[in-house]
Design a protein around this motif. Structure first.
Motif, PDB file in Angstrom:
ATOM      1  N   SER A   1       0.548  -0.979   0.378  1.00  0.00           N
ATOM      2  CA  SER A   1      -0.107   0.012  -0.089  1.00  0.00           C
ATOM      3  C   SER A   1       0.535   1.492  -0.355  1.00  0.00           C
ATOM      4  N   VAL A   2       0.659   1.925  -0.589  1.00  0.00           N
ATOM      5  CA  VAL A   2       0.878   3.572  -0.681  1.00  0.00           C
ATOM      6  C   VAL A   2       1.316   3.929   0.545  1.00  0.00           C
ATOM      7  N   TYR A   3       0.063   3.368   1.648  1.00  0.00           N
ATOM      8  CA  TYR A   3      -0.633   4.738   2.243  1.00  0.00           C
ATOM      9  C   TYR A   3       0.124   4.394   3.708  1.00  0.00           C
ATOM     10  N   LEU A   4       1.231   3.344   3.852  1.00  0.00           N
ATOM     11  CA  LEU A   4       1.459   2.395   4.741  1.00  0.00           C
ATOM     12  C   LEU A   4       3.010   2.591   4.358  1.00  0.00           C
ATOM     13  N   SER A   5       4.078   2.764   5.421  1.00  0.00           N
ATOM     14  CA  SER A   5       5.929   2.692   5.673  1.00  0.00           C
ATOM     15  C   SER A   5       5.713   1.053   5.081  1.00  0.00           C
ATOM     16  N   GLU A   6       7.038   0.623   4.879  1.00  0.00           N
ATOM     17  CA  GLU A   6       7.727  -0.633   4.656  1.00  0.00           C
ATOM     18  C   GLU A   6       6.962  -1.580   6.206  1.00  0.00           C
ATOM     19  N   ARG A   7       7.356  -1.008   7.764  1.00  0.00           N
ATOM     20  CA  ARG A   7       6.812  -2.107   8.590  1.00  0.00           C
ATOM     21  C   ARG A   7       5.113  -1.988   8.104  1.00  0.00           C
ATOM     22  N   GLY A   8       4.656  -0.757   7.642  1.00  0.00           N
ATOM     23  CA  GLY A   8       3.591  -1.331   8.420  1.00  0.00           C
ATOM     24  C   GLY A   8       3.008  -2.281   6.737  1.00  0.00           C
ATOM     25  N   ASN A   9       3.161  -2.701   5.835  1.00  0.00           N
ATOM     26  CA  ASN A   9       2.346  -3.353   5.059  1.00  0.00           C
ATOM     27  C   ASN A   9       3.321  -5.209   5.350  1.00  0.00           C
ATOM     28  N   SER A  10       4.518  -4.715   5.956  1.00  0.00           N
ATOM     29  CA  SER A  10       4.933  -5.961   6.581  1.00  0.00           C
ATOM     30  C   SER A  10       4.044  -6.348   7.090  1.00  0.00           C
ATOM     31  N   ILE A  11       3.558  -5.718   8.031  1.00  0.00           N
ATOM     32  CA  ILE A  11       2.417  -6.367   9.325  1.00  0.00           C
ATOM     33  C   ILE A  11       0.851  -6.146   8.501  1.00  0.00           C
ATOM     34  N   ARG A  12       1.180  -5.435   8.309  1.00  0.00           N
ATOM     35  CA  ARG A  12      -1.126  -5.556   7.148  1.00  0.00           C
ATOM     36  C   ARG A  12      -0.236  -7.201   6.345  1.00  0.00           C
ATOM     37  N   LEU A  13       0.112  -7.182   5.745  1.00  0.00           N
ATOM     38  CA  LEU A  13       0.426  -8.231   5.236  1.00  0.00           C
ATOM     39  C   LEU A  13       0.825  -9.975   5.502  1.00  0.00           C
ATOM     40  N   HIS A  14       1.415  -9.565   6.956  1.00  0.00           N
ATOM     41  CA  HIS A  14       1.628 -10.293   7.413  1.00  0.00           C
ATOM     42  C   HIS A  14       0.546 -11.047   7.141  1.00  0.00           C
ATOM     43  N   GLU A  15       0.640 -12.731   7.726  1.00  0.00           N
ATOM     44  CA  GLU A  15      -0.955 -13.875   8.022  1.00  0.00           C
ATOM     45  C   GLU A  15      -0.700 -15.607   7.843  1.00  0.00           C
ATOM     46  N   GLY A  16      -0.714 -15.612   9.075  1.00  0.00           N
ATOM     47  CA  GLY A  16      -0.580 -16.858   9.035  1.00  0.00           C
ATOM     48  C   GLY A  16      -1.739 -17.796   8.951  1.00  0.00           C
ATOM     49  N   ILE A  17      -0.945 -19.566   8.967  1.00  0.00           N
ATOM     50  CA  ILE A  17      -2.221 -20.003   8.241  1.00  0.00           C
ATOM     51  C   ILE A  17      -3.604 -19.989  10.171  1.00  0.00           C
ATOM     52  N   LEU A  18      -2.884 -19.600  10.799  1.00  0.00           N
ATOM     53  CA  LEU A  18      -3.891 -19.941  11.870  1.00  0.00           C
ATOM     54  C   LEU A  18      -4.985 -18.830  11.379  1.00  0.00           C
ATOM     55  N   GLN A  19      -4.518 -17.782  10.948  1.00  0.00           N
ATOM     56  CA  GLN A  19      -5.107 -16.139  11.234  1.00  0.00           C
ATOM     57  C   GLN A  19      -5.618 -16.135   9.356  1.00  0.00           C
ATOM     58  N   GLU A  20      -5.098 -16.494   8.687  1.00  0.00           N
ATOM     59  CA  GLU A  20      -6.115 -17.347   7.312  1.00  0.00           C
ATOM     60  C   GLU A  20      -8.147 -18.352   7.757  1.00  0.00           C
ATOM     61  N   GLY A  21      -7.480 -18.905   8.454  1.00  0.00           N
ATOM     62  CA  GLY A  21      -7.964 -19.968   8.930  1.00  0.00           C
ATOM     63  C   GLY A  21      -9.696 -19.368   9.615  1.00  0.00           C
ATOM     64  N   TYR A  22      -8.310 -18.763  10.678  1.00  0.00           N
ATOM     65  CA  TYR A  22      -9.876 -17.614  11.202  1.00  0.00           C
ATOM     66  C   TYR A  22     -10.847 -17.107  10.461  1.00  0.00           C
ATOM     67  N   ILE A  23     -10.161 -16.390   9.917  1.00  0.00           N
ATOM     68  CA  ILE A  23     -10.861 -15.400   8.674  1.00  0.00           C
ATOM     69  C   ILE A  23     -12.099 -15.704   7.888  1.00  0.00           C
ATOM     70  N   GLN A  24     -11.102 -17.271   7.076  1.00  0.00           N
ATOM     71  CA  GLN A  24     -12.468 -18.589   6.484  1.00  0.00           C
ATOM     72  C   GLN A  24     -13.578 -17.899   7.457  1.00  0.00           C
ATOM     73  N   TYR A  25     -13.195 -18.742   8.281  1.00  0.00           N
ATOM     74  CA  TYR A  25     -14.364 -19.382   9.870  1.00  0.00           C
ATOM     75  C   TYR A  25     -15.147 -17.897   9.466  1.00  0.00           C
ATOM     76  N   GLY A  26     -14.751 -16.902  10.484  1.00  0.00           N
ATOM     77  CA  GLY A  26     -15.183 -15.783  10.004  1.00  0.00           C
ATOM     78  C   GLY A  26     -16.410 -15.423   9.621  1.00  0.00           C
ATOM     79  N   MET A  27     -16.262 -15.836   7.709  1.00  0.00           N
ATOM     80  CA  MET A  27     -17.349 -15.583   7.093  1.00  0.00           C
ATOM     81  C   MET A  27     -18.018 -16.572   6.787  1.00  0.00           C
ATOM     82  N   ASP A  28     -18.149 -17.852   7.181  1.00  0.00           N
ATOM     83  CA  ASP A  28     -18.703 -18.472   7.260  1.00  0.00           C
ATOM     84  C   ASP A  28     -18.717 -19.572   8.703  1.00  0.00           C
ATOM     85  N   ARG A  29     -19.644 -19.490   9.788  1.00  0.00           N
ATOM     86  CA  ARG A  29     -19.571 -19.916  10.748  1.00  0.00           C
ATOM     87  C   ARG A  29     -20.006 -20.609  10.917  1.00  0.00           C
ATOM     88  N   HIS A  30     -20.685 -22.069  11.453  1.00  0.00           N
ATOM     89  CA  HIS A  30     -21.514 -23.173  11.480  1.00  0.00           C
ATOM     90  C   HIS A  30     -22.133 -21.995  12.405  1.00  0.00           C
TER      91      HIS A  30
END
Lengths: 444, 444
Positions: A28-57
């Motif tokens: 993102s042009v709006y964020l610093s190098e650190r900010g982009n690194s934080i924003r784009l950081h995504e582990g499997i646990l986080q990704e799984g939780y996001i998928q779950y958040g969009m379609d909770r049983h």
């Protein structure tokens, strides 16, 4: 079983899921190098939780949604908590609860925590409120401790596999690395303690870290362990703490699952039950409400340490991790309610955890899936290696994705930096009809 | 007056109080370089609050304790808050409140915040819940925003004087500097807007920062201002935002005092009331419960921004700044209670603030102390220069210490990085008999 179908190999690296089939977002042009690194950081646990958040049983509203057996939450005791948390003593307001308070937590809460830990950790001497720091979750405590015992790029030793989010806890704000000490799997059916933590492995890990030029400032020890569910004896823990002392390392001891031991023949021993600690100034014990009291949403983590310098430094960062006064009151009321804890919550919680664990492990046995048989925590560490076409983390990730496509969220070993592909953490602390691993097998 | 007695000159540097008459503590062997720097960091505001914490005035229990006119808290509305916060709708529990939630805040709370801001900021279009981030206080928001729009050592522009704790908010975790734009005092009795913020001063400040080789990523604007209590018109704010746009700077607009305007003939205009913002992707508006709802202890800060990248990045750091689910419920209930806000809380709060301000400014007038006469916030910015033996920050600090010895905590200008010595922020939002400045004068 169904979850063998449709394996797709996707490159992964180093505990992170880089691609879920879509083009990753750019910088993102709006964020610093650190900010982009934080924003784009995504582990499997986080990704799984996001998928779950969009379609909770949900049993009635979304019966085909994702069942979450990946996030370590105890969903078995809501009725008990609802009953207690809606009693009139919870609805209390006084001026100090609405005003700024001590950033280590209100004195009344730190006193309640000290008394609670003295009792349930079987401390030989009364623990002191002045040695307690309360923050909004143990993740905040990890972040703060890392910030003040490490300089940027310093590292902390951790045996693998481990609860993967600690990587972010130490890194995102504090820029501290974890140095992995792999506990090789020796699960050959003969050894009943695969992934066994030993002082030798810790020593070797420390040696390797030094050879790589890293400054190691501490070691993280979890008891009961996440995700292995292993319970270390006090004697074992003391040997690990002696290793830390010999090497002038801080020992961060995470005991957030201490009350989840559901087999009455097994006793958990907190390091706070020791007559003396090898290096009390460098030993820091974490506990919280998320697991033992099934209240992850209440955001309460506690630290016990005799080190005044650490407490002072944490107090300075405490303004970023403060807890609402009303919540501090509620938690103090709970922790002081011995009768409710001993007569109502703990026995029933243990009974339900035991039943849920038995059910899930019964399913695993019927499917011929090996697992570590431990009487604690909210999950089992299961060996799904027989479902991998080859021993690789790509294969493991494909299996994880396959589960997710079939609406079951699990946590795969690489999310915990496990050194051997094919192990999964499966959370059982949910209603029985949600623990559907076996059902999927039958339907496919 | 008494507070001239016993002046002691103590060296100070750069907004920090280094010595309270005792030997400062040394570095700890247990902490890193960063940890020691965090631990030993102590501003005047923090030091004053610690002194106050050890000897708080209480009308009956500790009548000779310190009166706190230094911390910006509203102590006038506890009765109204107690009545509302103990109503049965506050004692609500459901499973999701006890479980992990969206780290930007529960959807129900973000929706309540969006509706509340739409109404009270007079937004021409409905504000969106997806643009709201809720954290445990505005300090957390400052820390997170700094972390993601700046790299370490980058800087953010801020006119001085300013609420001094922002220095720590940006620096302790995120290693971001503030670059000061001094608003010179022109209080000659003729100019009714001394410390006037102008675009020219901002441009000059930015120019100087560039000459010093700093990377400036944003500018902080407060409206109503802390500590000047100045209310900027929308037209003025737009010119500041146009300055930010011209220079591709993020504008962090702090409106946490927006509902404290207690003169009905004066209207506060939020930048959210503009038909369009000069640079909506770089304009971020902060608001919270601490000041306008007199609930600093409830730890709620909110951000409104259209920038999706920023929201995503903040969500990653949100796990360190989460708010208890039960508190989120309580705050949402309050913000949705239009009738209580409009008919009970706001009119009575304004009436009491106005009376308290009148009382304190009357005292100041009778003592011949000039001050900025503004109809907003919880404090006045007062000119105590006539009590300094010479125009220096040493003298100012001595005066501050003298007040403290006489059990009155104030905030001196250097704690807000004011460029002219002798100005003090005096908080009036307390019971009348606590506002004792005049009494001390009479007794001495």
């Amino acid at each position: 079983p169904c979850f063998k179908a449709g394996l797709i190999c996707t490159p992964v690296c180093d505990c992170h899921l880089l691609d879920m089939g879509e083009e990753g977002p750019g910088n993102s042009v709006y964020l610093s190098e650190r900010g982009n690194s934080i924003r784009l950081h995504e582990g499997i646990l986080q990704e799984g939780y996001i998928q779950y958040g969009m379609d909770r049983h949900h049993d009635t509203d979304n019966p085909d949604g994702i069942i979450n057996m990946g996030t370590s939450e105890n969903k078995l005791c809501y009725d008990l908590l609802h009953k207690r948390l809606t009693k009139p003593d919870m609805l209390h307001i006084n001026p100090s609860l609405l005003q700024y308070s001590d950033w280590r937590g209100h004195a009344f809460l730190r006193e309640a925590v000290a008394k609670f830990l003295t009792r349930y950790c079987c401390s030989p001497n009364p623990l002191k409120a002045d040695n307690v720091v309360v923050m909004n979750g143990c993740g905040s405590l990890f972040s703060c401790i890392a910030a003040v015992i490490c300089d940027p790029k310093d590292a902390i030793l951790i045996p693998t596999p481990f609860y993967g989010v600690i990587t972010e806890d130490l890194h995102l704000y504090s820029d501290v690395k974890l140095f992995h000490v792999p506990l090789d799997c020796e699960a050959d059916g003969k050894d009943n303690r695969p992934f066994r933590l030993t002082v030798r492995k810790l020593e070797e890990g420390l040696q390797r870290a030094k050879e790589e030029g890293l400054t190691i400032r501490g070691v993280i020890l979890m008891n009961p362990h996440n995700p292995l569910a292993e319970i270390y004896s006090l004697k074992e823990m003391i040997t690990f703490l002696e290793f830390a002392k010999r090497n002038a390392l801080h020992a961060i001891v995470d005991e957030v699952y201490m009350l989840t031991v559901f087999d009455e023949s097994v006793t958990f021993q907190s390091v706070l039950s020791a007559d003396s600690l090898p290096d009390p100034q460098r030993t820091h014990i974490m506990w919280g409400m998320s697991k033992d009291f099934a209240m992850a949403g209440i955001r309460i983590g506690t630290l016990y340490t005799e080190n005044r310098d650490l407490v002072e430094a944490l107090a300075k960062l405490g303004s970023f991790h403060g807890v609402s006064g009303t919540t501090q009151h509620q938690v103090a009321q709970l922790l002081q309610d011995k009768e409710w804890i001993n007569e109502e919550f703990l026995p029933e919680n243990r009974r339900r955890l035991k039943a849920a664990c038995s059910y899930l492990t019964g399913e695993l046995l019927s499917m011929g899936i090996p697992f570590l048989d431990r009487p604690a925590t909210l999950y089992v560490w299961a060996d799904l290696r027989k479902y991998l076409q080859e021993s690789s983390f790509e294969e493991e990730l494909s299996l994880w994705k396959c589960f997710l496509r079939h609406k079951v969220l699990l946590s795969c070993g690489q999310a915990f930096c496990c050194s051997v592909p094919g192990w999964f953490r499966i959370v059982f602390a949910d209603q029985q009809h949600h623990l559907q691993l076996g059902q999927y097998q039958q339907h496919s």
